[in-house]
Design a protein around this motif. Structure first.
Motif, PDB file in Angstrom:
ATOM      1  N   PHE A 296     -31.049 -78.548  -0.371  1.00  0.00           N
ATOM      2  CA  PHE A 296     -30.303 -79.561   0.182  1.00  0.00           C
ATOM      3  C   PHE A 296     -31.111 -81.074   0.196  1.00  0.00           C
ATOM      4  O   PHE A 296     -31.110 -81.982  -0.241  1.00  0.00           O
ATOM      5  N   MET A 297     -32.530 -80.636   0.779  1.00  0.00           N
ATOM      6  CA  MET A 297     -33.309 -82.038   1.060  1.00  0.00           C
ATOM      7  C   MET A 297     -34.390 -82.224   0.304  1.00  0.00           C
ATOM      8  O   MET A 297     -35.048 -83.100   0.488  1.00  0.00           O
ATOM      9  N   ASP A 298     -34.438 -81.650  -1.053  1.00  0.00           N
ATOM     10  CA  ASP A 298     -35.389 -81.704  -1.884  1.00  0.00           C
ATOM     11  C   ASP A 298     -35.343 -83.156  -2.441  1.00  0.00           C
ATOM     12  O   ASP A 298     -34.097 -83.458  -3.034  1.00  0.00           O
ATOM     13  N   PRO A 299     -36.257 -84.107  -2.388  1.00  0.00           N
ATOM     14  CA  PRO A 299     -35.747 -85.414  -3.091  1.00  0.00           C
ATOM     15  C   PRO A 299     -35.551 -85.842  -4.498  1.00  0.00           C
ATOM     16  O   PRO A 299     -35.340 -86.592  -4.975  1.00  0.00           O
ATOM     17  N   VAL A 300     -35.856 -84.504  -5.208  1.00  0.00           N
ATOM     18  CA  VAL A 300     -35.847 -84.498  -6.735  1.00  0.00           C
ATOM     19  C   VAL A 300     -34.688 -83.587  -7.105  1.00  0.00           C
ATOM     20  O   VAL A 300     -33.767 -84.035  -7.835  1.00  0.00           O
ATOM     21  N   ASN A 301     -34.668 -82.524  -6.445  1.00  0.00           N
ATOM     22  CA  ASN A 301     -33.598 -81.505  -7.298  1.00  0.00           C
ATOM     23  C   ASN A 301     -32.597 -81.109  -6.143  1.00  0.00           C
ATOM     24  O   ASN A 301     -31.897 -80.341  -6.340  1.00  0.00           O
ATOM     25  N   GLY A 302     -32.599 -81.585  -5.106  1.00  0.00           N
ATOM     26  CA  GLY A 302     -31.926 -81.313  -3.829  1.00  0.00           C
ATOM     27  C   GLY A 302     -30.430 -81.658  -3.943  1.00  0.00           C
ATOM     28  O   GLY A 302     -30.082 -82.803  -4.892  1.00  0.00           O
ATOM     29  N   VAL A 303     -29.308 -80.962  -3.552  1.00  0.00           N
ATOM     30  CA  VAL A 303     -27.887 -81.507  -3.529  1.00  0.00           C
ATOM     31  C   VAL A 303     -27.731 -82.871  -2.895  1.00  0.00           C
ATOM     32  O   VAL A 303     -26.988 -83.528  -3.496  1.00  0.00           O
ATOM     33  N   LEU A 304     -28.485 -83.093  -1.904  1.00  0.00           N
ATOM     34  CA  LEU A 304     -28.348 -84.470  -1.554  1.00  0.00           C
ATOM     35  C   LEU A 304     -28.727 -85.588  -2.198  1.00  0.00           C
ATOM     36  O   LEU A 304     -28.462 -86.641  -2.249  1.00  0.00           O
ATOM     37  N   ALA A 305     -30.061 -85.202  -2.994  1.00  0.00           N
ATOM     38  CA  ALA A 305     -30.559 -86.317  -3.724  1.00  0.00           C
ATOM     39  C   ALA A 305     -29.473 -86.594  -4.841  1.00  0.00           C
ATOM     40  O   ALA A 305     -29.394 -87.759  -5.508  1.00  0.00           O
TER      41      ALA A 305
ATOM     42  N   GLN B 243     -39.428 -86.675   5.576  1.00  0.00           N
ATOM     43  CA  GLN B 243     -40.260 -87.642   5.817  1.00  0.00           C
ATOM     44  C   GLN B 243     -39.861 -88.941   6.541  1.00  0.00           C
ATOM     45  O   GLN B 243     -40.299 -89.207   7.453  1.00  0.00           O
ATOM     46  N   ASP B 244     -38.590 -89.316   5.696  1.00  0.00           N
ATOM     47  CA  ASP B 244     -38.112 -90.690   6.222  1.00  0.00           C
ATOM     48  C   ASP B 244     -37.046 -90.448   7.500  1.00  0.00           C
ATOM     49  O   ASP B 244     -36.792 -91.262   8.243  1.00  0.00           O
ATOM     50  N   ALA B 245     -36.386 -89.216   7.632  1.00  0.00           N
ATOM     51  CA  ALA B 245     -35.465 -88.798   8.507  1.00  0.00           C
ATOM     52  C   ALA B 245     -35.770 -87.555   9.163  1.00  0.00           C
ATOM     53  O   ALA B 245     -35.327 -86.708   9.336  1.00  0.00           O
ATOM     54  N   SER B 246     -37.070 -87.201   9.479  1.00  0.00           N
ATOM     55  CA  SER B 246     -37.673 -85.893   9.569  1.00  0.00           C
ATOM     56  C   SER B 246     -37.022 -85.332  11.052  1.00  0.00           C
ATOM     57  O   SER B 246     -36.488 -84.182  10.797  1.00  0.00           O
ATOM     58  N   VAL B 247     -37.070 -86.036  12.071  1.00  0.00           N
ATOM     59  CA  VAL B 247     -36.550 -85.443  13.514  1.00  0.00           C
ATOM     60  C   VAL B 247     -34.785 -85.338  13.170  1.00  0.00           C
ATOM     61  O   VAL B 247     -34.387 -84.077  13.530  1.00  0.00           O
TER      62      VAL B 247
ATOM     63  N   VAL C 293     -41.801 -74.287   8.784  1.00  0.00           N
ATOM     64  CA  VAL C 293     -41.427 -74.244   7.432  1.00  0.00           C
ATOM     65  C   VAL C 293     -41.095 -75.344   6.774  1.00  0.00           C
ATOM     66  O   VAL C 293     -41.398 -75.692   5.598  1.00  0.00           O
ATOM     67  N   THR C 294     -40.664 -76.394   7.361  1.00  0.00           N
ATOM     68  CA  THR C 294     -40.148 -77.661   6.706  1.00  0.00           C
ATOM     69  C   THR C 294     -41.156 -78.772   6.925  1.00  0.00           C
ATOM     70  O   THR C 294     -41.978 -79.036   5.794  1.00  0.00           O
ATOM     71  N   THR C 295     -41.648 -79.191   7.986  1.00  0.00           N
ATOM     72  CA  THR C 295     -42.615 -80.284   8.199  1.00  0.00           C
ATOM     73  C   THR C 295     -43.856 -79.852   8.736  1.00  0.00           C
ATOM     74  O   THR C 295     -44.851 -80.642   8.482  1.00  0.00           O
ATOM     75  N   GLY C 296     -43.997 -78.743   9.076  1.00  0.00           N
ATOM     76  CA  GLY C 296     -45.560 -78.428   9.638  1.00  0.00           C
ATOM     77  C   GLY C 296     -46.026 -79.321  10.969  1.00  0.00           C
ATOM     78  O   GLY C 296     -46.876 -79.192  11.329  1.00  0.00           O
ATOM     79  N   GLY C 297     -44.992 -79.720  11.540  1.00  0.00           N
ATOM     80  CA  GLY C 297     -45.441 -80.507  12.820  1.00  0.00           C
ATOM     81  C   GLY C 297     -45.609 -82.012  12.587  1.00  0.00           C
ATOM     82  O   GLY C 297     -45.929 -82.765  13.523  1.00  0.00           O
ATOM     83  N   ALA C 298     -45.408 -82.614  11.208  1.00  0.00           N
ATOM     84  CA  ALA C 298     -45.872 -83.695  10.795  1.00  0.00           C
ATOM     85  C   ALA C 298     -44.671 -84.790  11.078  1.00  0.00           C
ATOM     86  O   ALA C 298     -43.579 -84.259  11.145  1.00  0.00           O
ATOM     87  N   PHE C 299     -44.885 -85.996  10.564  1.00  0.00           N
ATOM     88  CA  PHE C 299     -43.876 -87.054  10.709  1.00  0.00           C
ATOM     89  C   PHE C 299     -42.956 -87.229  12.103  1.00  0.00           C
ATOM     90  O   PHE C 299     -41.984 -87.054  12.123  1.00  0.00           O
ATOM     91  N   GLY C 300     -43.810 -86.871  13.111  1.00  0.00           N
ATOM     92  CA  GLY C 300     -42.971 -87.148  14.297  1.00  0.00           C
ATOM     93  C   GLY C 300     -42.362 -85.900  14.856  1.00  0.00           C
ATOM     94  O   GLY C 300     -41.365 -85.855  15.810  1.00  0.00           O
ATOM     95  N   THR C 301     -42.269 -84.714  14.277  1.00  0.00           N
ATOM     96  CA  THR C 301     -41.439 -83.581  14.541  1.00  0.00           C
ATOM     97  C   THR C 301     -42.240 -82.588  15.586  1.00  0.00           C
ATOM     98  O   THR C 301     -41.792 -81.409  15.528  1.00  0.00           O
ATOM     99  N   ARG C 302     -43.337 -82.730  15.947  1.00  0.00           N
ATOM    100  CA  ARG C 302     -44.029 -81.960  16.689  1.00  0.00           C
ATOM    101  C   ARG C 302     -43.674 -81.823  18.200  1.00  0.00           C
ATOM    102  O   ARG C 302     -43.481 -82.531  18.943  1.00  0.00           O
ATOM    103  N   THR C 303     -42.914 -80.499  18.424  1.00  0.00           N
ATOM    104  CA  THR C 303     -42.260 -80.332  19.625  1.00  0.00           C
ATOM    105  C   THR C 303     -43.458 -79.812  20.269  1.00  0.00           C
ATOM    106  O   THR C 303     -44.667 -79.495  20.149  1.00  0.00           O
TER     107      THR C 303
END
Length: 288
Positions: free
Chosen positions: A127-136, A151-155, A232-242
């Motif tokens: 879904f969220m792949d920026p190249v081949n995802g459904v949303l893309a 990356q742009d809407a990580s949280v 699995v998704t961000t590895g805690g990057a882009f402000g998603t580190r809980t």
């Protein structure tokens, strides 16, 4: 009516299970408390002695501590908001007679049984792949540039992934509550001229209040410890580190079990604060 003898026999039979449960819960807790006061570096000398409150001070004074707490609360709040709002709407929809109602209910509930790592991989790659995802592809269809979600809407992406998995749970609990609503009340309100919105806000929603508080309490306890979706998704990057992910990083990167254990104590404190706050809300609703 149970006699004193039967109650004593029941306590004796339940004692082994209660004892094992307490051991299962208390041993890890006691070990966490013990290591939080130790300077324990397994790859750099092992147990180097008593550290006092140094681990707690280091962990809470880290520049990543308060942002991780804020991120944790934002994710919990976002998941609860989506789960409750859409859970109520889905529950009302599934309560209406429709063709293939049983199959539809199974499909709605199915995501709850998907492992967190699997659901995160599906959302990340499908879904969220920026190249081949459904949303893309959907973005390109409308003439817009695809969004790099993680990356742009990580949280928000993490909230969306976790909500997708927990929405069926909320729907199931709320659907059960709706089915217990006396249909005669709705029929009487309809005869009196009440609009569908009025019937929902003044009859259905108050009836769902107890179920909603139970959903909020249970989901909060589990979502506070969300980890796999972030790993699995961000590895805690882009402000998603809980807070949970911060503890993992401190233990893995610095190999400092004492520092990670101190973070675990903070996580327990945070969970208990939230749980006590929610229990007060649940208690008020159950008393009404």
């Amino acid at each position: 009516m149970a006699t004193q003898h039967s109650r004593s026999a029941a306590r004796i039979m339940m004692a082994p299970a209660v004892f094992l449960l307490l051991v299962w819960m208390l041993v890890p807790l006691c070990m966490t408390l013990w290591f939080s006061f130790r300077n324990y570096l397994p790859l750099r000398g092992g147990d180097l002695g008593f550290a006092g409150f140094n681990n707690f001070t280091r962990f809470v004074s880290s520049s990543a501590f308060w942002p991780s707490v804020l991120t944790t609360l934002i994710i919990v709040g976002g998941v609860l908001l989506i789960s409750i709002v859409f859970g109520v709407l889905l529950a009302i929809l599934l309560d209406k007679p429709m063709w293939g109602q049983g199959i539809v209910r199974i499909l709605v509930i199915a995501p709850f049984f998907v492992m967190p790592t699997v659901s995160a991989l599906v959302w990340k790659n499908m879904f969220m792949d920026p190249v081949n995802g459904v949303l893309a592809h959907l973005w390109r269809f409308f003439g817009a540039d695809p969004l790099v979600w993680l990356q742009d809407a990580s949280v928000f992406s993490i909230i969306l992934i976790v909500s997708w998995q927990w929405l069926p749970f909320a729907t199931l609990i709320l659907l059960t509550a709706i089915q217990s609503l006396d249909s005669e009340q709705l029929e009487a309100a309809e005869i009196d001229g009440a609009t569908p919105l009025a019937r929902f806000f003044f009859i259905s929603l108050p009836h769902l209040s107890r179920a909603i508080t139970i959903v909020v309490l249970i989901q909060t306890i589990f979502v506070l410890a969300v980890f796999a979706e972030i790993f699995v998704t961000t590895g805690g990057a882009f402000g998603t580190r809980t807070l949970t992910y911060l503890i993992y990083q401190r233990v893995l990167e610095s190999q400092n079990i004492g520092l990670g254990s101190a973070g675990g104590v903070y996580a327990i404190i945070l969970a208990n604060i939230v749980a006590i706050f929610l229990m007060r809300i649940v208690g008020k609703n159950l008393d009404n």
